[in-house]
Structures are given as C-alpha cells and as structure tokens.
Design a protein around this motif. Sequence first.
Motif, PDB file in Angstrom:
ATOM      1  N   ILE A 194      -4.383  -0.570  -4.774  1.00  0.00           N
ATOM      2  CA  ILE A 194      -3.741  -0.895  -3.362  1.00  0.00           C
ATOM      3  C   ILE A 194      -4.923  -0.498  -2.437  1.00  0.00           C
ATOM      4  O   ILE A 194      -5.864   0.215  -2.962  1.00  0.00           O
ATOM      5  CB  ILE A 194      -2.604  -0.150  -3.128  1.00  0.00           C
ATOM      6  CG1 ILE A 194      -2.721   1.613  -3.378  1.00  0.00           C
ATOM      7  CG2 ILE A 194      -1.475  -0.680  -3.622  1.00  0.00           C
ATOM      8  CD1 ILE A 194      -3.095   2.124  -2.193  1.00  0.00           C
ATOM      9  N   PRO A 195      -5.211  -1.100  -1.398  1.00  0.00           N
ATOM     10  CA  PRO A 195      -4.221  -2.131  -0.706  1.00  0.00           C
ATOM     11  C   PRO A 195      -4.402  -3.471  -1.311  1.00  0.00           C
ATOM     12  O   PRO A 195      -5.365  -3.996  -1.785  1.00  0.00           O
ATOM     13  CB  PRO A 195      -4.787  -1.968   0.758  1.00  0.00           C
ATOM     14  CG  PRO A 195      -6.101  -1.840   0.750  1.00  0.00           C
ATOM     15  CD  PRO A 195      -6.230  -0.764  -0.560  1.00  0.00           C
ATOM     16  N   GLY A 251       0.785  -1.130   0.003  1.00  0.00           N
ATOM     17  CA  GLY A 251      -0.230   0.119  -0.072  1.00  0.00           C
ATOM     18  C   GLY A 251       0.803   1.322  -0.019  1.00  0.00           C
ATOM     19  O   GLY A 251       2.101   1.216  -0.461  1.00  0.00           O
ATOM     20  N   SER A 301     -10.365  -3.118   0.622  1.00  0.00           N
ATOM     21  CA  SER A 301     -10.284  -2.819   2.016  1.00  0.00           C
ATOM     22  C   SER A 301     -11.126  -3.488   2.886  1.00  0.00           C
ATOM     23  O   SER A 301     -11.093  -4.246   4.046  1.00  0.00           O
ATOM     24  CB  SER A 301      -9.961  -1.479   2.272  1.00  0.00           C
ATOM     25  OG  SER A 301     -11.283  -0.605   1.880  1.00  0.00           O
ATOM     26  N   VAL A 323      -5.744   1.789   2.586  1.00  0.00           N
ATOM     27  CA  VAL A 323      -4.518   1.120   3.131  1.00  0.00           C
ATOM     28  C   VAL A 323      -4.637   1.337   4.702  1.00  0.00           C
ATOM     29  O   VAL A 323      -4.504   0.283   5.429  1.00  0.00           O
ATOM     30  CB  VAL A 323      -3.355   1.474   2.562  1.00  0.00           C
ATOM     31  CG1 VAL A 323      -1.939   0.989   3.323  1.00  0.00           C
ATOM     32  CG2 VAL A 323      -3.222   1.154   1.185  1.00  0.00           C
TER      33      VAL A 323
END
Lengths: 219, 275
Positions: B97-98, B51, B110, B58
Amino acid sequence: MSDEIILLDFWSSPFAMRVRIALAEKGIEYEAREEDLSNKSSLLLKMNPVHKQIPVLIHKGRPVCESLIIVQYIDEVWSHKSPLLPSHPYHRANARFWADFVDKKIYPTGKLVWGATGEVQEAAKKELIESMKVLEGELGDKPYFGGESFGFTDVALIPFYTWFYSLETCGDFSIIANCPNLVAWAKRCMQRESVSKSLPDQYKVYCFLMELKKKFEAK
Amino acid sequence: VSTQAISDVVFIFISASEAGTSQHNIYIKTAQICGCERKGDMAESNVKVLGTWASPFVMRVKIALHLKSVRYEDVEEDLLAPKSELLLKSNPVYKKIPVFFHAHNPICESLIILQYIDEVWTTSASSILPSDPYERSQSRFWAAYVDDKFFPALRRLLIGATEEDKKAALAEVVEGTVVLEGAFGELSKGKAFFGGDNIGFVDIALGSLLGWIEVIGKQCETKLVSEAKTPRLVQWADCFSAHEAVKDVLPDVDKLADFGLKLRAKILKALAPTN
C-alpha cells in the motif's frame, strides 16, 4: 550553443546512457565530459554534493541530478520534439512505474549477478530472471514499452542491454532462452541511432565490470 | 423546512464544487431535507485509496487529495494481518500500500500517485509540483532523497536490533536532517514551505514522515529534528502539521508508537533466520 549543456558522463554507466539517449532523441547538442570516478572533478563535487555521482546535466549553469529526473527534465524543456512520456496521466503514471521498477529490481539485482559469487549470486540470478519475465509480461505484443513509440520506460531499460554478455557469462544462463521477447525488444531499440550511438560494446563493458569485480573482491 | 437550511446545503455543495474539480456535481437536496435521510457521503465513487492510517506513504496520497479537495473512499488494509485479495490483485508487482484507484485504474508508488493526482486535478489552486521544469527537477530530486536515503535510515533506526546498528542509523538520520535543512533553505526561498507559499511535493514527501520521526525519536530518547541542528525544519514541521490538508491525516503519536512496536516485532520476526 553547445557550451550551454554539459553532461558529466562515464562511458559504461547505464544511468549516463539514459541521458545520452534522451539528448540524442531530442537532437540536442551538448558537451560530454568524461569523469574519472576514482578522482572526481571539483565540478562534479560542486554540482552533485549530495550523491557525488554521474550523470549530472548542467544546463545554463544549473545542475540536474539522477538519471530519470534528468530524462524527465529534458522531456519537459524540449517538449516539442520526440516526446518520451505519453500525454495521458494514467499512461504517464504507468511509464514512471515501470521505469522505477527497472531502478529497483533490474540494475541492483543485475549488479549482484555479475559482481557477486556463490549463494548471493544464485539468489540474484533467480530474482533477475523473474523480474525480466515480469517486464516481458508488461511489454506483451507491443513494439516498445510505451506502445508504438519509443519512450520513457524504453530509455530507462535499454542501457541494461550492455550488461547482457556479462550477466550470461558470470551467471551462466541464457537471456534469450528465458526472455526472447525482451531480447527482440532490445534489438529493435538498437536500430535507433540515438540508442546505438549511446551504448558501448557489450564485451568492452564486460572487461570493465570484471576489473570492478576484482576491486570489490580485494576489499 | 426553513429556507436557511436549504441555502446551507446548496452553499456546501457549491463551495465544494468551486474548491474542487469539474467532477463535483451540485446536488440540490431540497427533497431529501424535506423527507428522506441525507444521502451518504459525497465521495467520488471512482476515487479510492487502499491503505492504512499508519503508513506515511498512504498519508501522502490523502494529503494530496485533501489539497485538491477530492473526496475519496478510504479502504483500510490491516498491516498486521495477511494481505488482502484486493491488494494482491491491484498491486501484484510489489503487494504494497498505498494503491490509488481512479475510475477503476490502480496506480501504485506514492510519489507516482502524487504526480498523477497533480496532473488530473488541475483546476485547483494548489499545484503539487511547480510549473517550471528546473524547479520540478529539484522537487523530484529532494523527494527521491527522502525515499532513497532518509527513509531507509529512519527504518534502520526503527528496526535496529543491536546498539551498534542503532548508533550508526541514528548518525545517518541526523546527517539526513541537516542535508534537508539545507534543501529547505534552497527551495523555500524564505517562505514557509519547501513548495513556497503552499505545501508541495517535497513538503508532502517529508512531512508524511513526521509522526514516525517523533515516535522513533522518543524510542531513541533523541529529538531527531532538533532546534540546535535544524531550526528551520522545526518551524516547518509545525506549519506543515497545522495545515488544513494535513492536520486530519497525521496520526496520533501515541497510537502510532503502539503500532510501531507491533510492526517492529513483525518485521524482526520475518527477518529472523529460520532453523
């Protein structure tokens, strides 16, 4: 005890279909109330003030909103029968990921294929076929997305089958030519009573969507 | 070597083990204290977060891991540079990301990662989602609201090109905070957090945005979470930011503001029509 569970419903909503399928899989009796979406009931507005949308599951007087959240709720309350989510955390995460993918990439894009025209429609068509192929890749050789048993991701995606005729007609392409395994999977799901009884006829849905499309275009 | 030093080391490892999971091992490092260098970090070698410090998504994952006392390897992805091989390989669908790695298995998105962490590390006292199915559905609903309604409005406010765009986005964000103030009343039941006595799913989902909320607010010269409209959220924001599991994860606001300008420029450049 059927008055304990009320589903605020709409016959052609793929999101409502998910809930109907989950309830049928679990053998739960409930009262389905068809909403007039052009004239929403005071119950709907009270039970889902944030989004004002169906489906809403009302259980013991308390509302649960958002179709995938409702399906998980049903799975957790009636956990003893026909589990929809697998038991291992990694497989659960995977099932949630793909159901979420369906929400992000399949329905919104599909809507543009039957609902839009010109460049917007063309771009959506390309994106949709690509996303459907990604799903086919994930399905692989398995009978269902969940593996041997019909599960969460299958429930999330199968209502999309009711749009096949509309997508092919408006988008001028063949789903079976592009994604034969996905079509085979859909037909396999349709052999389940919980699915076949919860999904309306594709042509009926097409007529309804074309009426909606006229309304969008008028605006 | 004093016996105090040895007992300190043993104490640290035993505490970590009690606070965390069965996967923490108790290392009696007497030999190392005596001669060799201290062994590196205690991170579970099979837990990794790919991340960036600036991403609220993140931050969510890190807060959850801190809450569960799970040590992890922190791998930084540069958002201003082309995407890394690791990112493209581990999240081929979204390339975002994450990405959370546990025993080499990648998990993306997430809120899905949070639920995974909650389901794997169950021995900790801190449960992220409530145990009651109805309360779980409420937590999921409000976390989804943050992601599907609130965050997109916030993002539109950040990258809004015209005054009109910004004005419309600002109205949406402020309306969102008022809705969330109501949700807080409903879920907290008089306690400090959405999760009650301790931080939970909704706290993490919304709280991870606090840095950006402050940065964007400063840019618009408005307090987005205001005392006037959302007094409970103001108080909650302070409690959340000060929480043990959170305080080291939320970034410095000035550093974030600087990054925000660079990110905005990058996004606008990508959105600009090409000739």
